[in-house]
Design a protein around this motif. Sequence first.
Motif, PDB file in Angstrom:
ATOM      1  N   SER A  29       0.769  -1.050   0.140  1.00 44.76           N
ATOM      2  CA  SER A  29       0.135  -0.056  -0.066  1.00 44.76           C
ATOM      3  C   SER A  29       0.955   1.258   0.088  1.00 44.76           C
ATOM      4  N   VAL A 290     -16.838  -7.562   4.871  1.00 45.03           N
ATOM      5  CA  VAL A 290     -15.862  -7.430   5.809  1.00 45.03           C
ATOM      6  C   VAL A 290     -15.639  -8.469   6.700  1.00 45.03           C
ATOM      7  N   ALA A 293     -13.240 -11.105   5.727  1.00 44.93           N
ATOM      8  CA  ALA A 293     -11.903 -10.887   5.889  1.00 44.93           C
ATOM      9  C   ALA A 293     -11.527 -10.826   7.390  1.00 44.93           C
ATOM     10  N   PHE A 312      -9.582  -3.339  11.110  1.00 42.85           N
ATOM     11  CA  PHE A 312     -10.516  -2.710  10.157  1.00 42.85           C
ATOM     12  C   PHE A 312     -11.324  -1.430  10.781  1.00 42.85           C
ATOM     13  N   LEU A 315      -8.783   1.135  10.165  1.00 40.75           N
ATOM     14  CA  LEU A 315      -8.881   1.405   8.593  1.00 40.75           C
ATOM     15  C   LEU A 315     -10.040   2.320   8.205  1.00 40.75           C
ATOM     16  N   TYR A 316     -11.175   2.119   8.853  1.00 43.51           N
ATOM     17  CA  TYR A 316     -12.354   2.697   8.351  1.00 43.51           C
ATOM     18  C   TYR A 316     -12.328   4.142   9.036  1.00 43.51           C
ATOM     19  N   ILE A 334      -8.513   3.683   0.268  1.00 44.92           N
ATOM     20  CA  ILE A 334      -8.708   2.949   1.664  1.00 44.92           C
ATOM     21  C   ILE A 334      -9.172   1.804   1.291  1.00 44.92           C
ATOM     22  N   VAL A 335     -10.136   1.619   0.168  1.00 42.81           N
ATOM     23  CA  VAL A 335     -10.734   0.256  -0.077  1.00 42.81           C
ATOM     24  C   VAL A 335      -9.488  -0.615  -0.764  1.00 42.81           C
ATOM     25  N   GLN A 338      -7.711  -2.076   2.250  1.00 44.58           N
ATOM     26  CA  GLN A 338      -8.362  -3.115   2.918  1.00 44.58           C
ATOM     27  C   GLN A 338      -8.353  -4.316   1.766  1.00 44.58           C
ATOM     28  N   VAL A 341      -5.035  -6.104   2.310  1.00 43.94           N
ATOM     29  CA  VAL A 341      -5.038  -6.769   3.583  1.00 43.94           C
ATOM     30  C   VAL A 341      -5.774  -8.133   3.459  1.00 43.94           C
ATOM     31  N   VAL A 342      -7.052  -8.013   2.986  1.00 44.75           N
ATOM     32  CA  VAL A 342      -7.862  -9.233   2.512  1.00 44.75           C
ATOM     33  C   VAL A 342      -6.880 -10.434   1.608  1.00 44.75           C
TER      34      VAL A 342
END
Length: 369
Positions: A29, A290, A293, A312, A315-316, A334-335, A338, A341-342
């Motif tokens: 990222s 989510v 994940a 998470f 992150l949000y 940001i998505v 995420q 990460v997933v």
Amino acid sequence: MSTPLKPLPAWADVALIPLINVAAAFVISGFVVLAIGENPLEAVQILITGALGDLEGIGFTLYYATSFIFTGLAVAICFHAGLFNIGVEGQAYIAGLGAALAALYLGFLPGYSLVFVAIVAAALFGAAFAFIPGYLQAKRDSHIVITTIMFNYIASAIMGYLLVNVLRVPGQMNPETPGFPWNGRVPQFHEVLAKIGVHWPVTPFNLSFLLALLAALAVWLVIWRTRLGYEIRTVGANPTAAIYGGISPARITIVTTLLSGALAGGMAVNVILGEEHRLILEYTAGFGFVGIAVALMGRAHPVGIILAAILFGMLYQGGAELAFEKPKISRDMIVVIQGLVVLFAGALEHMFRKPVATLLARRTTQPPI
């Protein structure tokens, strides 16, 4: 001929591997952020500060984490039975209907008994909606992945119709129900702490967080300390052996999906009863997905799920602050983070397992000096 590696110790499997996966996701990222002309170190600082830098950020982070704990547990309990429940989003959506109906039409109940009934109603509605795909899997051999995906759309259609045509306040354009009475709401932490003289910023963080922690403890007790949990894990590991042991996979499938749907109802408690205080359209906002994940990253263990949910949540909340401070880094970025990460916590979760196992094996077999 190479010597087979020893299995990883439990602490490395549960903590070290997920940590390395998350670190790898953030490194990639960082390169993406660098490619769009921003400083990745500064972006990480803004993200962490926005999520954990003050009580307000912590409140929002834990509020989001509460929903992720519930949805992660809902997915994880099915994982233990060898099931992949992708319908947590729809089950949480229908659970919100149960909570709203109880809060709106049972207002005659005294005191906070109304909110307890609404919580139970959310769990029952979520369980009932999960029962149908579970029954179809157990009795009609319909694959639960397909049916739960389809039921997400069914839930969306049902809720859209009810909020627009049945439950909406007459004369109001917004598709939402009337507000709940005071005793049909889960108290928020700033309200509770104010009564004992402790100041907490106004955030949607509410007592559902404590309910989520209790749910995590309950899942741990059920899965690893009860006969039902042993049967769930046996069916998940080897359904044929379970049958020889006198365990019915069909019964376990139905029971597990019921428990999963009830846990998904916890998200409705957090959002509908704890923040919105009314039923609104599309309130789930993808949190059910989510949860997949979160369950993967937490290795389907309640402690891991809590930690992954907090990540998470960071992150949000931190992502919202980052998008505000750095317009080049939009919410879509940001998505992407995420998603990375997933990717590393799910599809590529075993990528670092062999190097870590080799390193640990060398350390344990190294002769003393």
